[in-house]
Scaffold this active site. Structure first.
Site, mmCIF file in Angstrom:
data_model
loop_
_atom_site.group_PDB
_atom_site.id
_atom_site.type_symbol
_atom_site.label_atom_id
_atom_site.label_comp_id
_atom_site.label_asym_id
_atom_site.label_seq_id
_atom_site.Cartn_x
_atom_site.Cartn_y
_atom_site.Cartn_z
ATOM 1 N N LYS A 143 -14.139 10.470 6.646
ATOM 2 C CA LYS A 143 -14.894 10.652 7.897
ATOM 3 C C LYS A 143 -13.973 10.510 9.092
ATOM 4 O O LYS A 143 -12.946 9.823 9.014
ATOM 5 C CB LYS A 143 -15.981 9.576 7.992
ATOM 6 C CG LYS A 143 -17.158 9.804 7.073
ATOM 7 C CD LYS A 143 -18.282 8.882 7.486
ATOM 8 C CE LYS A 143 -19.456 8.965 6.550
ATOM 9 N NZ LYS A 143 -20.332 7.800 6.696
ATOM 10 N N THR A 200 0.850 -1.190 0.000
ATOM 11 C CA THR A 200 0.000 0.000 0.000
ATOM 12 C C THR A 200 0.890 1.246 0.000
ATOM 13 O O THR A 200 1.905 1.304 0.696
ATOM 14 C CB THR A 200 -0.974 0.000 1.194
ATOM 15 O OG1 THR A 200 -0.218 -0.095 2.397
ATOM 16 C CG2 THR A 200 -1.943 -1.167 1.135
ATOM 17 N N GLY A 232 -12.748 9.154 12.806
ATOM 18 C CA GLY A 232 -12.868 7.963 13.637
ATOM 19 C C GLY A 232 -12.486 6.688 12.899
ATOM 20 O O GLY A 232 -12.207 6.703 11.695
ATOM 21 N N ALA A 283 -7.943 3.865 10.247
ATOM 22 C CA ALA A 283 -8.706 2.678 9.785
ATOM 23 C C ALA A 283 -8.797 2.558 8.263
ATOM 24 O O ALA A 283 -9.462 1.643 7.765
ATOM 25 C CB ALA A 283 -10.105 2.627 10.393
ATOM 26 N N ALA A 284 -8.112 3.440 7.524
ATOM 27 C CA ALA A 284 -8.135 3.308 6.052
ATOM 28 C C ALA A 284 -7.458 1.992 5.643
ATOM 29 O O ALA A 284 -7.972 1.248 4.802
ATOM 30 C CB ALA A 284 -7.439 4.490 5.406
ATOM 31 N N GLY A 285 -6.306 1.704 6.265
ATOM 32 C CA GLY A 285 -5.592 0.457 5.962
ATOM 33 C C GLY A 285 -6.413 -0.758 6.387
ATOM 34 O O GLY A 285 -6.413 -1.797 5.715
ATOM 35 N N ASP A 286 -7.104 -0.629 7.501
ATOM 36 C CA ASP A 286 -7.933 -1.749 7.992
ATOM 37 C C ASP A 286 -9.102 -2.005 7.051
ATOM 38 O O ASP A 286 -9.439 -3.147 6.751
ATOM 39 C CB ASP A 286 -8.466 -1.426 9.403
ATOM 40 C CG ASP A 286 -7.341 -1.201 10.393
ATOM 41 O OD1 ASP A 286 -6.268 -1.817 10.211
ATOM 42 O OD2 ASP A 286 -7.519 -0.410 11.336
HETATM 43 O O1 RIB Z 1 -5.528 1.110 12.366
HETATM 44 C C1 RIB Z 1 -6.214 2.005 13.199
HETATM 45 C C2 RIB Z 1 -6.271 1.462 14.598
HETATM 46 O O2 RIB Z 1 -4.977 1.419 15.137
HETATM 47 C C3 RIB Z 1 -7.063 2.313 15.553
HETATM 48 O O3 RIB Z 1 -8.430 2.008 15.569
HETATM 49 C C4 RIB Z 1 -6.363 2.110 16.884
HETATM 50 O O4 RIB Z 1 -7.117 1.402 17.814
HETATM 51 C C5 RIB Z 1 -5.066 1.378 16.543
HETATM 52 O O5 RIB Z 1 -5.126 0.074 16.891
#
Ligand code: RIB
Length: 299
Positions: free
Chosen positions: A285, A220, A287, A249-252
């Site tokens: 967004k 990425t 969060g 959280a974009a990567g997640d």
């Molecule tokens: O990847 C983002 C996450 O990294 C967050 O939600 C935070 O909890 C950390 O674990």
């Protein structure tokens, strides 16, 4: 019948402050806004996969406290199977996140119960791992536990996805159990020892993953997109141009989305294109889980 996606990893409560810029060491900045919500790389990936249409089971370890209880209730509301949740006497995981005006963040995590998820815990859920079609792992639980889960899954013919974040040095053995790895450039450099600065060094790093035993690689590249590598073929998937509010959280989202698309029979390139759209929505967004899109948002 839909394929079974199992995510094993962290569950955190995120406390996020958005401020004009990130403070320097020792500096205090005034003028931010605060939000608190569910996070953790494992949980975010499970939520992303579920919202995007996957049949998801999430295994995490939480404390016997309000944070852990609320988090698990939240995953259940998402339609995620939480029947194998593990409990610890440690506090549930917590993350402190700072986000600046450009959407860039920095994160400190107190793992708490996540750090207590042991190889013995993994052995206790070995049957669940063996029955999955896809296993997604990250590195916010102990590396020995990630290794154990990957080995059990690989031996049972499960497709294993490792999102190697947060970056750390991994035992050489783990790579032969990984079907797909999704590092960013920093993580890639740490694991292969090759500093990725241009196309030639990127190709070398990818070859190094293949030599270590990893089948598929997606590197990425943040706002540039991602590089999809299957066998000798490398395909650049451009990012979408959007205004980033918060990259958390974009990567997640990307990982969860790739897994869902693969589980639906898409190619790795198609999966990366789908995941690119999903993560482009996430960065717009604030969060972690509050920003992860639903399949209807993408359509
Ligand atoms: O990847 C983002 C996450 O990294 C967050 O939600 C935070 O909890 C950390 O674990």
């Amino acid at each position: 019948m839909s394929k079974k996606i199992l995510v094993i990893g962290s569950s955190n409560t995120d406390m996020t402050i958005k401020s004009p810029r990130l403070p320097a060491p020792g500096e205090t900045i005034l003028g931010g806004t605060f939000v608190m919500g569910p996070g953790g790389k494992g949980a975010n990936q499970a939520v992303a996969a579920s919202r995007l249409g996957g049949d998801v089971t999430f295994i995490c370890k939480v404390g016997r406290d309000m944070f852990g209880e609320n988090a698990v209730k939240g995953y259940q509301k998402e339609g995620i199977d939480t029947s194998h949740t593990l409990y610890s006497d440690q506090a549930s995981g917590t993350a402190l996140i700072l986000v600046d005006d450009s959407g860039e963040n920095c994160i400190a995590v107190a793992p708490g119960a996540n750090g207590d998820l042991s190889p013995a815990d993994i052995d206790s859920v070995a049957d669940v791992i063996k029955k999955a079609d896809y296993l997604i792992l990250q590195l916010e639980i102990p590396v020995e536990s990630v290794l154990r889960a990957a080995k059990i899954a690989h031996e049972a013919g499960v497709y294993v996805i490792l999102n190697p974040a947060p970056a750390c040095k991994l035992p050489e053995e783990i790579f032969k159990y990984i079907s797909l790895i999704t590092p960013n450039q920093t993580e890639s450099a740490l694991m292969t020892g090759i500093e990725v600065k241009d196309e030639a060094s990127r190709t070398k790093a990818i070859e190094s993953f293949h030599k270590m035993g990893v089948k598929d690689v997606i590197v990425t590249l943040g706002s540039k997109g991602s590089l999809v590598c299957q066998g000798n073929e490398q395909i650049m998937v451009e990012a979408l141009k959007v205004k980033a509010v918060d990259a958390t959280a974009a990567g997640d989202t990307f990982c969860g989305a790739v897994c869902v698309a693969l589980s639906e029979g898409k190619t790795l390139e198609e999966a990366a294109r789908f995941a690119t759209k999903a993560s482009a929505l996430t960065v717009q967004k604030m969060g972690a889980q509050s920003s992860i899109p639903y399949i209807t948002d993408i359509k």
